[in-house]
Design an enzyme around this catalytic site. Structure first.
Site, PDB file in Angstrom:
ATOM      1  N   TYR A  32      -1.301  38.777 -22.449  1.00 31.20           N
ATOM      2  CA  TYR A  32      -1.771  38.353 -21.124  1.00 31.20           C
ATOM      3  C   TYR A  32      -1.035  37.133 -20.551  1.00 31.20           C
ATOM      4  O   TYR A  32      -1.331  36.719 -19.440  1.00 31.20           O
ATOM      5  CB  TYR A  32      -3.280  38.057 -21.185  1.00 31.20           C
ATOM      6  CG  TYR A  32      -4.093  39.282 -21.564  1.00 31.20           C
ATOM      7  CD1 TYR A  32      -4.088  40.413 -20.751  1.00 31.20           C
ATOM      8  CD2 TYR A  32      -4.845  39.313 -22.732  1.00 31.20           C
ATOM      9  CE1 TYR A  32      -4.809  41.544 -21.103  1.00 31.20           C
ATOM     10  CE2 TYR A  32      -5.573  40.447 -23.087  1.00 31.20           C
ATOM     11  CZ  TYR A  32      -5.549  41.553 -22.268  1.00 31.20           C
ATOM     12  OH  TYR A  32      -6.259  42.672 -22.606  1.00 31.20           O
ATOM     13  N   HIS A  72      -3.758  44.653 -12.882  1.00 31.83           N
ATOM     14  CA  HIS A  72      -3.880  44.460 -14.331  1.00 31.83           C
ATOM     15  C   HIS A  72      -2.667  43.693 -14.824  1.00 31.83           C
ATOM     16  O   HIS A  72      -1.523  44.050 -14.495  1.00 31.83           O
ATOM     17  CB  HIS A  72      -3.992  45.796 -15.062  1.00 31.83           C
ATOM     18  CG  HIS A  72      -5.235  46.518 -14.684  1.00 31.83           C
ATOM     19  ND1 HIS A  72      -6.462  46.124 -15.135  1.00 31.83           N
ATOM     20  CD2 HIS A  72      -5.448  47.546 -13.843  1.00 31.83           C
ATOM     21  CE1 HIS A  72      -7.385  46.904 -14.601  1.00 31.83           C
ATOM     22  NE2 HIS A  72      -6.797  47.774 -13.800  1.00 31.83           N
ATOM     23  N   ALA A  82     -12.220  44.981 -18.567  1.00 30.18           N
ATOM     24  CA  ALA A  82     -12.610  46.214 -19.256  1.00 30.18           C
ATOM     25  C   ALA A  82     -13.568  47.076 -18.425  1.00 30.18           C
ATOM     26  O   ALA A  82     -13.684  48.276 -18.670  1.00 30.18           O
ATOM     27  CB  ALA A  82     -13.229  45.871 -20.607  1.00 30.18           C
ATOM     28  N   PRO A 115     -14.689  40.536 -16.910  1.00 31.53           N
ATOM     29  CA  PRO A 115     -15.038  39.946 -18.187  1.00 31.53           C
ATOM     30  C   PRO A 115     -13.836  39.512 -19.017  1.00 31.53           C
ATOM     31  O   PRO A 115     -12.827  40.212 -19.085  1.00 31.53           O
ATOM     32  CB  PRO A 115     -15.814  41.055 -18.903  1.00 31.53           C
ATOM     33  CG  PRO A 115     -15.511  42.299 -18.154  1.00 31.53           C
ATOM     34  CD  PRO A 115     -15.211  41.891 -16.752  1.00 31.53           C
ATOM     35  N   ASN A 116     -14.005  38.358 -19.627  1.00 33.98           N
ATOM     36  CA  ASN A 116     -13.052  37.747 -20.572  1.00 33.98           C
ATOM     37  C   ASN A 116     -11.831  37.128 -19.897  1.00 33.98           C
ATOM     38  O   ASN A 116     -11.042  36.458 -20.569  1.00 33.98           O
ATOM     39  CB  ASN A 116     -12.611  38.765 -21.655  1.00 33.98           C
ATOM     40  CG  ASN A 116     -13.773  39.220 -22.504  1.00 33.98           C
ATOM     41  OD1 ASN A 116     -14.516  38.385 -23.005  1.00 33.98           O
ATOM     42  ND2 ASN A 116     -13.972  40.511 -22.626  1.00 33.98           N
ATOM     43  N   ARG A 128      -5.869  32.753 -25.444  1.00 33.63           N
ATOM     44  CA  ARG A 128      -5.730  33.709 -26.558  1.00 33.63           C
ATOM     45  C   ARG A 128      -4.808  34.846 -26.116  1.00 33.63           C
ATOM     46  O   ARG A 128      -4.638  35.066 -24.925  1.00 33.63           O
ATOM     47  CB  ARG A 128      -7.074  34.345 -26.920  1.00 33.63           C
ATOM     48  CG  ARG A 128      -8.170  33.363 -27.110  1.00 33.63           C
ATOM     49  CD  ARG A 128      -8.931  33.593 -28.411  1.00 33.63           C
ATOM     50  NE  ARG A 128      -9.857  32.481 -28.578  1.00 33.63           N
ATOM     51  CZ  ARG A 128     -11.117  32.494 -28.141  1.00 33.63           C
ATOM     52  NH1 ARG A 128     -11.599  33.561 -27.582  1.00 33.63           N
ATOM     53  NH2 ARG A 128     -11.883  31.436 -28.286  1.00 33.63           N
ATOM     54  N   ARG A 165      -0.861  51.070 -23.412  1.00 31.16           N
ATOM     55  CA  ARG A 165      -1.830  50.603 -24.410  1.00 31.16           C
ATOM     56  C   ARG A 165      -2.710  51.771 -24.881  1.00 31.16           C
ATOM     57  O   ARG A 165      -2.346  52.923 -24.726  1.00 31.16           O
ATOM     58  CB  ARG A 165      -2.624  49.439 -23.800  1.00 31.16           C
ATOM     59  CG  ARG A 165      -1.705  48.264 -23.418  1.00 31.16           C
ATOM     60  CD  ARG A 165      -2.472  47.099 -22.853  1.00 31.16           C
ATOM     61  NE  ARG A 165      -3.337  46.501 -23.863  1.00 31.16           N
ATOM     62  CZ  ARG A 165      -4.252  45.578 -23.593  1.00 31.16           C
ATOM     63  NH1 ARG A 165      -4.422  45.150 -22.345  1.00 31.16           N
ATOM     64  NH2 ARG A 165      -4.994  45.071 -24.553  1.00 31.16           N
ATOM     65  N   GLU A 190      -6.059  46.627  -6.790  1.00 33.03           N
ATOM     66  CA  GLU A 190      -6.420  46.540  -8.212  1.00 33.03           C
ATOM     67  C   GLU A 190      -5.229  45.976  -8.981  1.00 33.03           C
ATOM     68  O   GLU A 190      -4.103  46.444  -8.805  1.00 33.03           O
ATOM     69  CB  GLU A 190      -6.768  47.945  -8.732  1.00 33.03           C
ATOM     70  CG  GLU A 190      -7.070  47.998 -10.228  1.00 33.03           C
ATOM     71  CD  GLU A 190      -7.235  49.443 -10.742  1.00 33.03           C
ATOM     72  OE1 GLU A 190      -7.009  50.400  -9.954  1.00 33.03           O
ATOM     73  OE2 GLU A 190      -7.568  49.596 -11.926  1.00 33.03           O
ATOM     74  N   ASN A 247      -9.222  42.358 -10.539  1.00 33.76           N
ATOM     75  CA  ASN A 247      -8.904  42.767 -11.908  1.00 33.76           C
ATOM     76  C   ASN A 247     -10.254  42.923 -12.595  1.00 33.76           C
ATOM     77  O   ASN A 247     -10.858  41.928 -13.006  1.00 33.76           O
ATOM     78  CB  ASN A 247      -8.046  41.717 -12.621  1.00 33.76           C
ATOM     79  CG  ASN A 247      -7.693  42.156 -14.035  1.00 33.76           C
ATOM     80  OD1 ASN A 247      -8.288  43.096 -14.578  1.00 33.76           O
ATOM     81  ND2 ASN A 247      -6.735  41.473 -14.647  1.00 33.76           N
TER      82      ASN A 247
END
Ligand code: CA2
Length: 147
Positions: free
Chosen positions: A26, A103, A80, A13-14, A21, A110, A101, A77
């Site tokens: 990112y 990120h 969330a 997601p996203n 953004r 974070r 995996e 990835n």
């Protein structure tokens, strides 16, 4: 000649918003850039890629189930869902394929809720905090696992 092996690239997601953004977190590369990078890194290792991005958990789960039939490994990835989804973890376990995996950000630097992953302990490879380059490295390492 044998059929080339294929990797499933999953972005959660996203991640369709990449490049538009929060570039300080990112980076400026887009999802299309990530998919091109992964396709190129995979081609160097003699692998094909099928890419999926979705904001819907069930769509990602269906794609992971389908990978069982025609993919040799999964680069993911989960966004969330990394921190929340036992369903995604169960789908990855059911696929019985090696997992890398990735990120983009260093999740460990974070918020505490990003420190736990439902995927890391079932992955062969985990890459965090290397931006989009992490995807290429994950492909290389997964290719090594597959060879
Ligand atoms: O660092 C990563 O790659 C993450 O998987 C990204 C997820 C986050 O929830 C994870 O904790 C770590 C968020 C992806 C959101 O992507 C955006 C991209 C551009 C603009 C806004 C969001």
């Amino acid at each position: 000649m044998s059929t080339p092996k294929r990797l499933l690239l999953v972005n959660g997601p996203n991640l369709n918003l990449l490049g538009s953004r929060e570039p300080e977190v990112y980076g400026r590369d887009t999802l299309a850039d990530v998919e091109a990078l992964v396709t190129s890194a995979a081609a160097e290792a003699g692998l094909e890629v099928r890419a999926v991005q979705s904001n819907h958990e069930g769509v990602l789960i269906d794609a992971i189930h389908a990978a069982r039939d025609d993919c040799a490994g999964i680069v993911i990835n989960p966004g969330a869902f990394t921190h929340t989804s036992i369903a995604l973890r169960d789908a990855l376990l059911a696929a019985e394929l090696p997992i890398a995996e990735v990120h983009l950000s260093n999740v460990h630097r974070r918020e505490p809720f990003r420190h736990h992953s439902y995927v890391s302990d079932i992955a062969e490879v985990v890459v965090v905090g290397a931006g989009v380059h992490g995807y290429a490295f994950a492909v290389q390492q997964l290719a090594r696992v597959l060879s």
